[in-house]
Design an enzyme around this catalytic site. Structure first.
Site, PDB file in Angstrom:
ATOM      1  N   ARG A   1      -1.363   7.943   4.574  1.00 23.52           N
ATOM      2  CA  ARG A   1      -2.703   8.343   4.105  1.00 23.52           C
ATOM      3  C   ARG A   1      -3.784   7.689   4.957  1.00 23.52           C
ATOM      4  O   ARG A   1      -3.649   6.522   5.343  1.00 23.52           O
ATOM      5  CB  ARG A   1      -2.904   7.931   2.648  1.00 23.52           C
ATOM      6  CG  ARG A   1      -2.072   8.732   1.690  1.00 23.52           C
ATOM      7  CD  ARG A   1      -2.198   8.192   0.277  1.00 23.52           C
ATOM      8  NE  ARG A   1      -0.890   7.844  -0.260  1.00 23.52           N
ATOM      9  CZ  ARG A   1      -0.696   7.071  -1.320  1.00 23.52           C
ATOM     10  NH1 ARG A   1      -1.724   6.554  -1.962  1.00 23.52           N
ATOM     11  NH2 ARG A   1       0.519   6.817  -1.739  1.00 23.52           N
TER      12      ARG A   1
ATOM     13  N   GLU B   1       5.712  -3.485 -12.266  1.00 24.71           N
ATOM     14  CA  GLU B   1       5.000  -2.519 -13.107  1.00 24.71           C
ATOM     15  C   GLU B   1       5.826  -2.139 -14.328  1.00 24.71           C
ATOM     16  O   GLU B   1       5.277  -1.900 -15.399  1.00 24.71           O
ATOM     17  CB  GLU B   1       4.649  -1.275 -12.271  1.00 24.71           C
ATOM     18  CG  GLU B   1       3.615  -1.605 -11.206  1.00 24.71           C
ATOM     19  CD  GLU B   1       3.477  -0.535 -10.136  1.00 24.71           C
ATOM     20  OE1 GLU B   1       2.566   0.283 -10.234  1.00 24.71           O
ATOM     21  OE2 GLU B   1       4.290  -0.532  -9.194  1.00 24.71           O
TER      22      GLU B   1
ATOM     23  N   ASN C   1       9.417   6.704 -15.037  1.00 24.37           N
ATOM     24  CA  ASN C   1       8.387   6.990 -14.048  1.00 24.37           C
ATOM     25  C   ASN C   1       8.783   8.280 -13.316  1.00 24.37           C
ATOM     26  O   ASN C   1       9.672   8.264 -12.474  1.00 24.37           O
ATOM     27  CB  ASN C   1       8.296   5.802 -13.076  1.00 24.37           C
ATOM     28  CG  ASN C   1       7.250   6.004 -11.997  1.00 24.37           C
ATOM     29  OD1 ASN C   1       6.622   7.062 -11.904  1.00 24.37           O
ATOM     30  ND2 ASN C   1       7.061   4.983 -11.178  1.00 24.37           N
TER      31      ASN C   1
ATOM     32  N   HIS D   1      -2.964   1.892  -9.002  1.00 22.55           N
ATOM     33  CA  HIS D   1      -2.142   0.661  -8.990  1.00 22.55           C
ATOM     34  C   HIS D   1      -2.607  -0.325 -10.073  1.00 22.55           C
ATOM     35  O   HIS D   1      -2.347  -1.518  -9.976  1.00 22.55           O
ATOM     36  CB  HIS D   1      -2.240  -0.081  -7.633  1.00 22.55           C
ATOM     37  CG  HIS D   1      -1.587   0.617  -6.488  1.00 22.55           C
ATOM     38  ND1 HIS D   1      -2.094   0.539  -5.204  1.00 22.55           N
ATOM     39  CD2 HIS D   1      -0.473   1.363  -6.418  1.00 22.55           C
ATOM     40  CE1 HIS D   1      -1.307   1.221  -4.391  1.00 22.55           C
ATOM     41  NE2 HIS D   1      -0.312   1.742  -5.101  1.00 22.55           N
TER      42      HIS D   1
ATOM     43  N   PHE E   1       6.478  -0.093   7.682  1.00 25.43           N
ATOM     44  CA  PHE E   1       5.931  -1.249   8.393  1.00 25.43           C
ATOM     45  C   PHE E   1       6.988  -2.032   9.170  1.00 25.43           C
ATOM     46  O   PHE E   1       6.681  -2.663  10.172  1.00 25.43           O
ATOM     47  CB  PHE E   1       5.171  -2.165   7.420  1.00 25.43           C
ATOM     48  CG  PHE E   1       3.778  -1.651   7.145  1.00 25.43           C
ATOM     49  CD1 PHE E   1       3.590  -0.542   6.324  1.00 25.43           C
ATOM     50  CD2 PHE E   1       2.671  -2.237   7.724  1.00 25.43           C
ATOM     51  CE1 PHE E   1       2.312  -0.036   6.088  1.00 25.43           C
ATOM     52  CE2 PHE E   1       1.400  -1.741   7.496  1.00 25.43           C
ATOM     53  CZ  PHE E   1       1.224  -0.638   6.673  1.00 25.43           C
TER      54      PHE E   1
ATOM     55  N   ARG F   1       5.030   5.844 -17.183  1.00 24.20           N
ATOM     56  CA  ARG F   1       3.957   5.625 -16.222  1.00 24.20           C
ATOM     57  C   ARG F   1       3.201   6.949 -16.068  1.00 24.20           C
ATOM     58  O   ARG F   1       3.816   7.986 -15.808  1.00 24.20           O
ATOM     59  CB  ARG F   1       4.531   5.207 -14.878  1.00 24.20           C
ATOM     60  CG  ARG F   1       3.441   5.074 -13.857  1.00 24.20           C
ATOM     61  CD  ARG F   1       4.003   4.892 -12.473  1.00 24.20           C
ATOM     62  NE  ARG F   1       2.903   4.730 -11.546  1.00 24.20           N
ATOM     63  CZ  ARG F   1       2.923   5.178 -10.308  1.00 24.20           C
ATOM     64  NH1 ARG F   1       3.973   5.812  -9.850  1.00 24.20           N
ATOM     65  NH2 ARG F   1       1.892   4.991  -9.528  1.00 24.20           N
TER      66      ARG F   1
END
Ligand code: AMP
Length: 397
Positions: A240, A383, A7, A179, A283, A90
């Protein structure tokens, strides 16, 4: 079969070497700050870790370094590069050209170059990574797995924007969604955990991390998602802005004399929960600040929880109901309070969170009450395994 999953970001390369006989991760790591003075590789295997600090000028050198460490007598896990049967990459944007993962050929490379116009930040480093692997391992098959591919089943009424039709025809302006590999993995996994075929479930998957998107998965297919033409759309994220009135962009650019580059930076890097709180895009930091009474940190969290809850309601309406809501990615898997805040008020849908069961992090878990008609689950995303599975399927054919 041993598969290397790669990736590539603009200055990074993440990798996992997976033995597909048992889906065991043999080794994994991260090359950071490629092209900068302080680049480094962090390699992990069998519970051990090694960090190498050295100049890594480009992705070609990064791939070489990864292969060197994977075959190193001390910290390697394979004898030689020949042990690698295939490489799965990816790729962020597959446009409308790719509705599933594909073996990389010269024609595919040309189509990928075209898709770069849609994802100028993400696709070029993906392509650089593919080229580096092809050059170093010319006889090993390479497979591309796209973030957008899963969403190619969306109907036109969900993917079109209310703009002149020729913008879609000539410039490919439409919702693509991202995603997708994560949404597809979680849908399959929750169906497995529930013991119900995915074709019988209406799932709303909340992939909540630094970047966040929700996906409405009806009977195994993506029918709508919150991210759009780019990963900037949808709920507000770490940095974002998510969905905003498009007139704000022209207004601010005119008023503040911003270039397109400045504006792009503002909405991509300086907005979201960071922009609202002025504290952090992380977060955990926001939770800590809010607990100490920081009102803007609390507002950022409130906005995030509210927007996610609103989209869950929208996707339930889009699918004519919902059977299961899943939470995944950094915040979705670990944010106990975030999940509780999001689910507060979803009881009208038949979705009731169990506070005891919700006290869980980072593992498959049912977190709804027994009488909740909509099941709620935590499902850690993976993933890499999805990329490896697709790669195995394609090269085995
Ligand atoms: P990701 O992009 O999926 O790696 O997710 C990164 C985000 O997950 C960051 O904002 C982290 O603060 C958040 N995260 C990780 N652990 C926790 C946690 N225990 N509680 C809340 N958020 C968390």
């Amino acid at each position: 079969m041993i598969i290397l999953v790669v990736n590539c970001g603009s200055s990074s390369l993440k990798y996992q070497l997976i033995n597909m006989d048992n889906e065991e991760v043999m080794a994994k790591g991260l090359v950071e700050k490629i092209g900068l003075a302080d680049s480094q590789l962090t390699h992990k295997w069998s519970g051990q870790k090694k960090v190498i600090q050295q100049a890594i000028p480009d992705h070609h050198v990064a791939v070489k370094l990864v292969l060197d460490i994977l075959t190193d007598p001390q910290c390697g896990v394979i004898k030689s590069m020949d042990a690698i049967d295939a490489v799965g990459h990816r790729v962020v944007h597959g446009g409308e050209a790719f509705s599933k993962s594909t073996l990389i050929t010269d024609e595919v490379m040309q189509a990928l170059e075209k898709c770069s116009a849609y994802a100028p930040l993400h696709n070029p480093p993906n392509i650089v990574g593919i080229n580096a692997c092809k050059a170093i391992m010319p006889n090993v098959p390479q497979v591309a797995v796209f973030d957008t591919a899963f969403h190619q089943t969306m109907p036109a009424k969900a993917f079109m924007y209310g703009l002149p039709y020729e913008l879609y025809q000539k410039d490919g302006i439409r919702r693509y969604g991202f995603h997708g590999t994560s949404h597809r993995y979680v849908a399959g996994e929750v169906a497995k955990v529930m013991g119900v075929p995915v074709e019988k479930l209406r799932i709303i998957n909340c992939h909540l991390g630094n970047g966040s998107s929700l996906c409405a998965i009806k009977y195994g297919k993506s029918v709508d998602t919150t991210m759009g033409f780019t990963p900037l759309a949808g709920v507000l994220m770490g940095t974002r802005c998510g969905d905003i009135d498009p007139a704000i962009v022209t207004t601010i650019m005119e008023k503040r004399h911003l270039s397109t580059k400045d504006m792009d930076k503002l909405v991509n890097k300086e907005s979201g929960v960071l922009g609202i709180s002025g504290v952090s895009s992380d977060f955990r930091d926001l939770g800590d600040a809010a607990a100490k009474g920081n009102k803007r940190a609390q507002l950022a969290l409130d906005m995030f929880h509210y927007q996610v809850r609103k989209e869950i309601g929208a996707f339930a309406a889009a699918m004519g109901g919902v059977d299961v809501i899943t939470f995944t990615a950094g915040v979705g898997e670990n944010g106990i309070e975030d999940r509780a805040a999001i689910c507060q008020g979803l009881e009208f849908l038949g979705a009731k969170l169990d506070p005891e069961r919700n006290n869980v992090r980072g593992k498959d878990a049912l977190i709804s009450t027994d009488d909740s008609t909509v099941k709620i689950y935590v499902i850690p995303t993976n993933e890499e395994i999805m990329i490896a599975r697709d790669t195995k399927d394609i090269v085995s054919k």
